[in-house]
Design a protein around this motif. Structure first.
Motif, short mmCIF file in Angstrom:
data_model
loop_
_atom_site.label_atom_id
_atom_site.label_comp_id
_atom_site.label_asym_id
_atom_site.label_seq_id
_atom_site.Cartn_x
_atom_site.Cartn_y
_atom_site.Cartn_z
N VAL A 150 72.06 -47.92 -7.84
CA VAL A 150 71.61 -48.58 -6.51
C VAL A 150 72.50 -48.18 -5.24
CG1 VAL A 150 70.75 -50.47 -7.22
CG2 VAL A 150 73.23 -50.48 -7.48
N THR A 151 73.52 -48.06 -5.06
CA THR A 151 74.37 -47.67 -3.91
C THR A 151 73.95 -46.38 -3.36
OG1 THR A 151 76.12 -46.81 -5.12
CG2 THR A 151 76.36 -49.16 -4.47
N GLY A 182 61.26 -53.95 -4.50
CA GLY A 182 62.52 -53.92 -3.77
C GLY A 182 62.72 -52.87 -2.77
N ASN A 210 79.64 -54.59 -2.35
CA ASN A 210 78.71 -53.38 -2.14
C ASN A 210 77.54 -53.19 -2.88
OD1 ASN A 210 80.22 -52.78 0.56
ND2 ASN A 210 81.40 -51.50 -0.67
N LEU A 211 77.92 -53.54 -3.86
CA LEU A 211 76.82 -53.34 -5.15
C LEU A 211 75.80 -54.53 -4.94
CD1 LEU A 211 77.08 -51.20 -7.46
CD2 LEU A 211 77.80 -53.15 -8.89
N ALA A 248 73.40 -53.63 -2.00
CA ALA A 248 72.61 -52.27 -1.95
C ALA A 248 71.27 -52.64 -3.04
CB ALA A 248 73.53 -51.09 -2.98
N ILE A 249 71.28 -53.92 -3.41
CA ILE A 249 69.95 -54.31 -4.19
C ILE A 249 68.84 -53.95 -3.22
CG2 ILE A 249 68.87 -56.10 -5.37
CD1 ILE A 249 71.46 -57.44 -6.17
N PRO A 250 67.89 -53.17 -3.55
CA PRO A 250 66.87 -53.01 -2.66
C PRO A 250 65.84 -54.59 -2.38
CG PRO A 250 66.30 -52.05 -4.79
CD PRO A 250 67.70 -52.37 -4.94
N ALA A 266 70.48 -46.73 -1.93
CA ALA A 266 70.37 -47.42 -0.66
C ALA A 266 70.74 -46.39 0.53
CB ALA A 266 71.54 -48.49 -0.60
N ASP A 274 62.15 -52.59 1.43
CA ASP A 274 63.14 -51.94 2.49
C ASP A 274 62.40 -51.08 3.34
OD1 ASP A 274 65.14 -53.76 1.70
OD2 ASP A 274 65.98 -52.04 0.40
#
Lengths: 270, 275
Positions: free
Chosen positions: B184-185, B213, A254-255, A258-260, B188, B217
């Motif tokens: 980060v999570t 990044g 999951n980590l 989640a990296i953009p 997102a 997105d």
């Protein structure tokens, strides 16, 4: 198989947190729960995790800046958790730290030359002239100049201050450097400069790094081995390539997801 | 497609030093239902550009020239009162720090409700119902309306900020680094939420960030700013994958990728200035 220069065994650290109305209650928070790591000589071990995962506590416990409740830390055969006083102070020369916030970690009343030279003075290394020479060479090596010795930290930009922080840590010729989020306060262009500088210095001075970071893209570039932490525990650890290409644990997956910007990069490659 | 926002020749200088252009001749347009990202390093003028659109520049700064049209109407010479009627109602704004942009002594429900009362005159049960619906929309249990900001996590506080900014269903949302302080999570999740709300409410979004990044997105169009000027503008695919300007190329070379394939290259400014 390379040699292990620093290892931790079963580190546990519990904080008391005030809770309830007006903080009359207390709750125990396990910041570190049976954490064991190994740092190979000349390599970089990255510790990644989200806020509150215990990664900064681990950094501080490794260097004995915070006493752990339980567990051992071995550096070149010495258990740092057992020795104290002068013996520990002598070893500290070889265990240095680069801090996250280049604005808060330099004493604003000291000149840069004094900041970088203070460690040499404390460890009584060389006479005044030799110390000055060492400080100068170190500052030049990190990309600063002779004139910068007489300046104060506020006269520098964030990236330059981080260079001072690196010079301060490395002038003692340490063996292990713990970098706690060394680039997270910096712009991406400055970040690239500092990452490259750290890598060059690692090769020149045969340094071993513990690299604490929340940025998985940065970690991919600097690490040889990675430890993923979550709520004070190690979720997963391994070599950087294996861990990024085939993460075993759901938390790690999951980590990484989640990296953009990942989706776009993948669509471009295929 | 109709133009929601059109900025032409925007220039901002310090009041005491009119020669120094912090934002220099910046022009761009934004369409409904689209996201334009402004990227750049610290001091490139990206936040000042956003603040100018809202008419929120500090008094020590002057907008010396340029036109800003919102839904076809010039808003640069509107009075503060007139601007206040647009801000919060037709243009929502989210700031970077979810910790400091909320008032610690008021419940989050009250803070979300404030703009509903001011702009739409909602009161009593209708107000309560709307606040509950908004919290639900951003993924917070409605009963948390009575919580104070310190009882919420960073991600939840940013969700509250989003609920506040979309309360009056604005036509345009300005988001200034809304996920920079988050894990980060959580980042997102917030990006997905903003993208979904944008589509559902057909908002135009002006999104400020330094993270390429994040740009990849959520952006449709991208402006790259450097020392107050727009050095490159175009669709997200053009700018990220076929950059034209040397600064954009150099900046992209500094961004670490998740695969570790790329060789990081710091920017050589001396060469840039010569070019």
């Amino acid at each position: 198989m390379s040699e292990i220069i620093l290892s931790a065994n079963g580190l546990t650290k519990t904080y008391k947190q005030r809770t309830g109305r007006f903080g009359f209650g207390t709750k125990l928070v396990k910041a570190l729960d049976d954490v064991s790591i190994e740092l190979k000589t000349g390599k970089t071990l990255a510790v990644v995790g989200e806020s509150g995962s215990g990664k900064s506590t681990l950094a501080r416990c490794l260097l004995q800046l915070l006493p752990a409740d339980r567990g051992e830390v071995f550096f070149q055969g010495n258990n740092l958790a057992n020795i104290s006083g002068q013996a520990l102070r002598d070893l500290r020369r070889y265990l240095q730290m680069v801090f996250q916030d280049p604005f808060a970690s330099l004493n604003p009343r000291m000149k840069v030359g004094e900041i970088v030279g203070e460690g040499l003075l404390i460890h009584r290394l060389g006479n005044a002239e030799e110390r000055r020479g060492k400080v100068l060479r170190m500052l030049e090596r990190v990309g600063l100049s002779t004139a910068d010795m007489d300046k104060y930290p506020h006269e520098f930009s964030g990236g330059q201050r981080q260079r001072v922080g690196i010079a301060r840590a490395l002038v003692l010729e340490p063996k292990v450097v713990v970098c706690d989020e060394p680039v997270s306060a910096l712009d991406v262009s400055i970040q690239a400069q500092i990452l490259l500088l750290l890598k060059e210095l690692q090769q020149e001075m045969e340094l071993s790094y513990v690299f604490i970071s929340h940025d998985l893209r940065v970690v991919r570039h600097v690490a040889d081995d990675v430890v993923v932490m979550h709520q004070g525990r190690i979720v997963e650890q391994g070599g950087v390539e294996a861990l990024y290409s085939t993460p075993r644990e759901e938390y790690t997956q999951n980590l990484l997801k989640a990296i953009p910007g990942r989706a776009k990069q993948h669509s471009l490659v295929t | 497609m109709s133009e929601l926002l059109s900025v032409q020749g925007l220039t901002v200088t310090p009041a005491n030093n009119p020669g120094k252009k912090l934002v220099n001749n910046v022009s761009f347009t934004l369409q409904s239902g689209k996201t334009t990202c402004i990227v750049g390093e610290s001091g490139s003028g990206k936040s000042l550009t956003a603040l100018s659109v809202m008419g929120l520049l500090a008094t020590s700064l002057n907008r010396t020239s340029g036109s800003i049209q919102f839904q076809g109407n010039e808003i640069t010479h509107l009075s503060n009162d007139a601007l206040s009627r647009i801000r919060g109602k037709q243009i929502g704004m989210i700031f970077q720090e979810p910790m400091t942009s909320l008032n610690p002594v008021l419940t989050v429900g009250f803070q979300i409700g404030e703009s509903l009362t001011v702009h739409l005159g909602l009161k009593g049960d209708a107000l309560k119902a709307k606040i509950a619906a908004l919290l639900e929309q951003v993924g917070i249990p409605p009963e948390r309306a009575n919580a104070y900001p310190d009882e919420l996590s960073g991600g939840q506080r940013q969700r509250v900020m989003i609920a506040m900014s979309i309360a009056c269903e604005p036509k345009m949302l300005i988001a200034d680094e809304p996920t920079t302080a988050l894990d980060v999570t959580v980042q997102a999740q917030i990006l997905a939420l903003l993208d979904e709300l944008k589509t559902r409410m057909n908002m135009g979004m002006l999104f400020i960030t330094h993270d390429f990044g994040v740009v990849a997105d959520i952006a449709d169009d991208v402006l790259v700013m450097f020392r107050g000027e727009v050095v490159e503008a175009g669709s997200v695919d053009e700018v990220l994958f076929k950059p034209q300007h040397p600064y954009t190329k150099a900046l992209l070379d500094c961004v670490p990728d998740a695969e570790g394939k790329k060789q990081l290259k710091p920017i050589d400014y001396s060469w840039l200035e010569a070019a």
